[in-house]
Scaffold this active site. Structure first.
Site, PDB file in Angstrom:
ATOM      1  N   ASP A  67      -9.758  -0.061   8.894  1.00 43.89           N
ATOM      2  CA  ASP A  67     -10.167  -1.432   8.598  1.00 43.89           C
ATOM      3  C   ASP A  67     -11.550  -1.639   9.207  1.00 43.89           C
ATOM      4  OD1 ASP A  67      -7.791  -1.971   7.327  1.00 43.89           O
ATOM      5  OD2 ASP A  67      -6.839  -2.842   9.092  1.00 43.89           O
TER       6      ASP A  67
ATOM      7  N   ASP B  47       0.290  -6.846  -0.873  1.00 42.11           N
ATOM      8  CA  ASP B  47       0.755  -7.353   0.415  1.00 42.11           C
ATOM      9  C   ASP B  47       2.000  -8.196   0.160  1.00 42.11           C
ATOM     10  OD1 ASP B  47      -1.538  -6.244   1.532  1.00 42.11           O
ATOM     11  OD2 ASP B  47      -2.681  -8.108   1.333  1.00 42.11           O
TER      12      ASP B  47
END
Length: 258
Positions: free
Chosen positions: A11, A135
């Site tokens: 990330d 997600d």
């Protein structure tokens, strides 16, 4: 049987690799800086990672320039396939990242807002380049709902149904992220992983919750995932990619050895 893939995830926020828990965000103080993305990519390349995912959590114009530089440098030094996601909203955005050296692009909220983006990307670059990242979070009713905007906005869509729709539009791979398990090291959500894996004809990558070697085996065997994505466990040196692969091989799970 095809070898199962082990995929570290980086990330990237303002040019640095960060890590949060349950989709913690920078503005909330929920991120910790881990290191330089290219240095970490090289480490995982040497450990025998099958692929690498870079996720641009800044996803601004300034962040986009920084991420292009990261992908260019990583592609120049690493020999594994690279996937990049975060803030990719148009076919032109996809083209920029693929030209920078990415092998695949991952789309999430932009695909939910404009499902035709999946089809357009697949038609221009091929389904093998288009990854749809989902997600999801388990609801009180026992179903899994898809969230957008980095896990902040409920969509009302079921995870299985959205995965099927995405594949029907041309997605060549699905990454399934469990918001409940993200960063907790308590194990992957094996149940929803199995449901999605059984419902689509493309590879499913399990994400969120890796904390022990057994967790990898569980989601590959019971969850029927084709690949496993992890971050904290690798970044903080709990295990190397090689150690995970050695364990899986000892369980009879096919992996590509270093």
């Amino acid at each position: 049987m095809l070898a199962r893939r082990i995929i570290p995830c980086l990330d990237v926020h303002d040019g640095h690799v960060t890590r949060g828990v349950q989709f913690g965000r920078a503005e909330e103080g929920g991120l910790k800086t881990v290191g330089d993305p290219v240095e970490l990519a090289l480490r995982y390349n040497e450990q025998g990672a099958d692929e690498m995912v870079f996720f641009d959590i800044t996803a601004t114009a300034q962040g986009r320039s920084s991420m292009v530089s990261v992908i260019e440098r990583a592609a120049d030094k690493c020999f594994m396939p690279l996937t990049v996601g975060g803030g990719i909203r148009t076919v032109e955005d996809m083209s920029v990242m693929l030209k920078a050296g990415a092998d695949k692009v991952s789309i999430n909220s932009s695909a939910l807002a404009n499902p035709d983006l999946i089809r357009a990307g697949a038609e221009k670059f091929g389904s093998q380049c288009i990854v749809v990242s989902i997600d999801c979070k388990r609801s009180q009713s026992g179903t899994w709902e898809v969230f957008s905007a980095g896990g902040r906005k409920p969509t009302g869509l079921g995870a299985v149904e959205w995965a099927q729709q995405a594949v029907g539009l041309g997605a060549g791979e699905v990454v399934l992220n469990s918001i409940d398990a993200d960063g907790t090291k308590s194990g992957f959500d094996v149940v929803i992983t199995r449901l999605v894996s059984a419902s689509v004809s493309v590879p499913v990558v399990a994400s969120g919750g890796a904390g022990a070697l057994e967790h990898f085996a569980d989601v590959l065997e019971v969850g029927q995932a084709d690949a496993v994505l992890a971050a904290s466990l690798f970044h903080y040196g709990t295990f190397t990619v090689g150690q995970v692969k050695s364990y899986l091989a000892s369980r009879g799970i096919p992996v590509r050895t270093v």
